[in-house]
Design an enzyme around this catalytic site. Structure first.
Site: not given
Ligand code: DGT
Ligand code: CA
Ligand code: CA
Length: 363
Positions: A9, A110-111
């Protein structure tokens, strides 16, 4: 037979993509925002980098809350989402992962899961070298960091990839699974959310050790056979779900060359309606819903222009697609000087239509 499974991820994905193309963001709090069409600060945070997270900014909160939390950071950046760019990064990332897997399963933008049983010869030492190599490759080629969980199954690897974020690598060998799980909160088990946690609390059960004291019949009684059995196995680190070969086409798009170059709204809209029909057919045939919609123009001088937006909820409705495409066309034609030669639409952020969702649907 023992398996070796990776869950990979990417860290703060959208925000990290932004840092890649603008490295001076790295020292600042960065919030990637989905601005709604109401204007101003209405809309939500898609994600934030780890500097912004220290101030309590996270996915899903209103942009105005995030601004409030970061009010003492004059250097904070609030950037609009750029799905097209992130999709390109996703594609590149998936390619690298796929090349390093026996079986590759795309999960989300992203995973992914990788079954590497063969190429690591069921050896966790080899597997951890391979995981480190993948991290290095991704860093070298894309300048991105990711977190990897390595274990004999999807469940434990998923939990492990989250265990030491960002830039983590967590290896849980088969004989360490129970020990690894017992120190964790029950909420790390995919499918155990607030509600399930609350029900366990009412039964006076708070930790994974506590949960292990209940027999499978009690769990089945409480949650139904499917979910009960899933939980019974999950808290013991048991999960037989195979890594299934799956490559997601990240978006569906259609493009046509117009009968004549034009910037006439009605003429273009008529053509867009036709494209909507075609795209919706593909979406439905593949049992999908989409959450973002875009249109693009190839202009008479062959330069491109595009407009896209994120919907509140995923959909597969043609009416909703048409409505959004109309809106995008109006926006796109504002101050349009060049004639348009080719016209396209694109839907992305796809999800699978599932039956009634229950907590065993996680894998
Ligand atoms: P991490 O994995 O905790 O370091 O952080 P992220 O940002 O990679 O989180 P993840 O893996 O849950 O989500 C991947 C991408 O999906 C994130 O960069 C933006 C999008 N995303 C996640 N949650 C939301 C949301 O609630 N709303 C929207 N519009 N996009 C989201
Ligand atoms: Ca992520
Ligand atoms: Ca993810």
């Amino acid at each position: 037979m023992g398996r070796v499974v990776f869950h990979i991820d990417f860290d703060y994905f959208y925000a990290q993509c932004e840092e890649v193309r603008k490295p001076d963001l790295k020292t600042k709090p960065v919030c990637v925002c989905v601005f709604s069409d109401r204007g101003g600060d209405s809309g939500a945070i898609a994600t934030a980098n780890y500097t912004a997270r220290k101030y309590g900014v996270k996915s899903g909160i209103p942009i105005s809350f995030a601004k409030k939390r970061l009010e003492n950071r004059a250097d904070a950046e609030f950037l609009p989402v750029d799905f097209e760019y992130y999709s390109k990064m996703t594609e590149k990332a998936m390619k690298i992962m796929k090349e390093n897997a026996d079986i590759f399963e795309y999960v989300g933008r992203d995973e992914a899961y990788l079954d590497v049983t063969k190429r690591s010869e069921e050896n966790f030492k080899k597997a951890s070298h391979l995981a480190q190599q993948i991290k290095n490759l991704i860093r070298a080629k894309l300048k991105l960091s990711c977190s990897i969980g390595v274990s004999p199954n999807k469940l434990i690897s998923k939990i492990a990839s989250d265990y030491q974020k960002p830039d983590g690598l967590t290896i849980v060998e088969p004989n360490r699974i129970e020990q690894f799980l017992e120190q964790l909160n029950i909420r790390v088990i995919p499918g155990i959310g607030k509600k399930t946690e609350q029900r366990f609390k009412e039964m006076n059960l708070e930790t994974i050790q506590d949960l292990k004291k209940i027999d499978v019949f009690t769990l089945n009684n409480e949650f139904g056979r499917k979910s009960g059995t899933y939980i019974f196995n999950a808290i013991r680190g048991i999960n037989d779900e195979p890594v299934k070969e799956k490559e997601e086409s990240i978006q569906y798009s259609k493009i046509i060359t117009l009968k004549k170059d034009s910037k006439n709204y009605e003429f273009l809209l008529e053509n867009l309606y036709e494209l909507c029909k075609q795209v919706i057919n593909v979406v439905k045939k593949n049992n999908k819903m989409f959450k973002s919609v875009g249109i693009y123009f190839v202009q008479s001088d062959l330069t491109n222009k595009s407009k896209s937006k994120m919907l509140k909820n995923s959909t597969n409705s043609i009416e909703e697609l048409e409505r959004n495409v109309e809106q995008l066309l109006q926006d796109g034609l504002e101050n349009q000087t060049r004639l348009i030669r080719r016209l396209g639409i694109r839907v992305a952020d796809l999800t699978e239509i599932k039956g009634q969702s229950d907590i065993t649907n996680y894998f």
